[in-house]
Enzyme design. Structure first.
Site, PDB file in Angstrom:
ATOM      1  CG  ASN A 132      -1.829   4.903   5.784  1.00  0.00           C
ATOM      2  OD1 ASN A 132      -2.674   5.777   5.611  1.00  0.00           O
ATOM      3  ND2 ASN A 132      -1.825   4.118   6.840  1.00  0.00           N
ATOM      4  CG  HIS A 134       3.350   8.561  -0.664  1.00  0.00           C
ATOM      5  ND1 HIS A 134       4.187   7.752  -1.394  1.00  0.00           N
ATOM      6  CD2 HIS A 134       3.592   9.830  -1.094  1.00  0.00           C
ATOM      7  CE1 HIS A 134       4.913   8.493  -2.210  1.00  0.00           C
ATOM      8  NE2 HIS A 134       4.572   9.760  -2.055  1.00  0.00           N
ATOM      9  CB  CYS A 135       0.442   3.084  -0.587  1.00  0.00           C
ATOM     10  SG  CYS A 135       1.721   2.927   0.661  1.00  0.00           S
ATOM     11  CB  ILE A 136      -4.243   4.793  -1.950  1.00  0.00           C
ATOM     12  CG1 ILE A 136      -4.477   6.037  -1.085  1.00  0.00           C
ATOM     13  CG2 ILE A 136      -4.162   3.529  -1.101  1.00  0.00           C
ATOM     14  CD1 ILE A 136      -5.837   6.060  -0.381  1.00  0.00           C
TER      15      ILE A 136
END
Length: 365
Positions: free
Chosen positions: A354, A356-358
Site C-alpha cells: 500500500n 507506505h510500501c510505494i
C-alpha cells in the site's frame, strides 16, 4: 551514470542515524508500476492510483518517480506535471523496499544506506525470480541526490523497519528472522547490523505482521510510530479472524515494553478493513510468469497502518467504505494539526502492498 563507490565504515561510526518519518522531508520517491504479472489491466489502474498518491503527497512535499525508459512517455501522460520523472530501471514499484534508507547527522549532512534485496525471500518464497534492476535502485537514487552511500551486508526491505528517531527500532520476527532473508545471521547479529547502519540502540520485536502479508509480515503494515512514545497498531476485535491472535500478541508486547528513552508506549488501535478478498474481475488478466500468481478469492493484507507521514500530511489508504471514516477520524486524533488525506488504494493492495510500501521519504539534510 557512473555509480559512486560505497563509503567505508558504518553510519553509526560516522555519527549518522535514521530520522523518524515525521522529521522534515526534502522529497518523496516512488517507482512506476508496469509488471503485467502483478498489476491487473496492463497496470493502468495501478498507474492511475500511483498518480493520485503522488498528487496528494506533492501538496506538501516534492515527488520524484523512477521510470524505465520505455515507459517514460506513458508516465508523462499519467503523472501530475509537478512530479519529477527520472529515468531508472526497476523490476517492480516498491520504492520503500528497494530504495535507499536515508541517514542524517547533526551537521545537516545526509547519506544513504543501500541494503541487499532478494524480492522478499529469494528462491525460498520470493515474489519474482529476477531482481537485478531492483538491486540497483537505491544507489541510483542516492547518486541522483549526490548523497554518498553505505553498502549494508544485510538483506532488508525498508518496509520491515520503523524508527522513532530517538534510538528505538520496531520490527517483526516473522520477517527479519525469516530463514529466507539472512539465514546465516542470528537475532543478535541482525540487531548489531541495524545498530551500525541505522544508529538505533533499542529494539521492539513483534512476532508477526498482518495475516497473509506476502512480504512475510512487514512492520509497516502492522504497527508504526506516531510520535516518540506512541504507536498505531492494526487491530480487529473479531476473535474468529486469523488476524486477532496476531494483533493481541503484538498488543501484549507493546504494552509490556519501553522505548529507548524508557517511556511506556501509548497504543492507538487502527481498525482493520474488511476482511478483503480479491475477485475474479481483479485477477483474470494478470499475466502468469515467474512472479507469484494472483488468483481470485485470496485474502488481501489490507491495513490503514500503511500510511505515509510527510511534512505535516498523512496520506492514508481508503480501503473499505465501512471503516474508512473511522480510520480518518482516528488519524485526526493521532495527528492533530496534520492534513489527513485519504486516497482510494485498492489497486495498490491488489499488487501486494500500500501507500507506505510505494514511497520512500528523503529527510531534509
Amino acid at each position: 551514470m557512473l555509480q559512486q563507490q560505497a563509503l567505508p565504515g558504518t553510519p553509526r561510526q560516522d555519527g549518522f542515524f535514521m530520522p523518524a518519518e515525521w522529521a522534515p522531508q526534502d522529497a518523496v520517491w516512488m517507482l512506476w508500476p508496469y509488471r503485467q504479472d502483478n498489476w491487473r489491466g496492463k497496470a493502468i489502474p495501478a498507474q492511475q492510483t500511483f498518480a493520485k498518491v503522488a498528487e496528494a503527497i506533492s501538496r506538501a512535499t516534492p515527488v520524484f518517480m523512477g521510470v524505465p525508459a520505455e515507459f517514460m512517455a506513458q508516465a508523462k501522460a499519467t503523472m501530475p506535471a509537478n512530479v519529477t520523472l527520472v529515468e531508472m530501471a526497476s523490476d517492480d514499484a516498491w520504492m520503500r523496499d528497494t530504495g535507499p534508507t536515508m541517514v542524517i547527522n547533526g551537521a545537516a549532512e545526509r547519506r544513504a544506506v543501500d541494503w541487499q534485496f532478494n524480492a522478499w525471500g529469494g528462491l525460498n518464497g520470493g515474489l519474482y525470480a529476477d531482481w537485478q534492476q531492483d538491486e540497483k535502485v537505491a544507489v541510483q537514487v542516492s547518486d541522483f541526490l549526490k548523497n554518498a552511500h553505505y553498502s549494508a551486508p544485510l538483506i532488508l526491505e525498508g518496509g520491515s523497519i520503523h524508527t522513532d528517531g530517538e534510538g528505538t527500532l520496531l520490527t517483526t520476527a516473522e520477517c527479519l528472522l525469516n530463514p529466507n532473508r539472512n539465514p546465516h545471521l542470528n537475532q543478535a547479529q541482525i540487531e548489531q547490523l541495524l545498530c551500525d547502519y541505522l544508529g538505533v540502540t533499542h529494539f521492539i520485536w513483534l512476532q508477526d505482521g498482518v495475516y497473509n502479508d506476502e512480504t512475510d509480515g512487514h512492520i509497516d503494515n502492522m504497527c508504526c510510530f506516531v510520535r516518540p512514545g506512541e504507536v498505531a497498531l492494526h487491530w480487529t476485535d473479531d476473535q474468529q479472524d486469523p488476524q486477532y491472535a496476531r494483533s493481541v500478541a503484538a498488543f501484549e508486547v507493546l504494552s509490556n515494553t519501553v522505548d529507548a528513552k524508557g517511556r511506556k508506549l501509548k497504543i492507538w488501535k487502527l481498525p482493520a478493513p474488511g476482511p478483503l478478498y480479491n475477485t475474479e474481475e481483479e485477477t483474470f488478466d494478470v499475466l502468469t510468469s515467474d512472479a507469484v500468481p494472483r488468483t481470485a478469492g485470496e485474502r488481501l493484507a489490507g491495513s490503514y497502518v500503511n500510511f505515509l507521514i510527510s511534512n505535516q500530511q498523512i496520506i492514508f489508504p481508503l480501503l473499505d467504505s465501512r471503516t474508512d471514516g473511522q480510520a480518518n477520524d482516528l488519524l485526526q486524533q493521532m495527528f492533530p494539526g496534520y492534513a489527513i488525506v485519504g486516497v482510494p488504494a485498492r489497486e495498490i493492495l491488489l499488487g501486494g502492498g500500500n501507500i507506505h510500501c510505494i514511497t520512500q521519504q528523503i529527510p531534509a539534510a
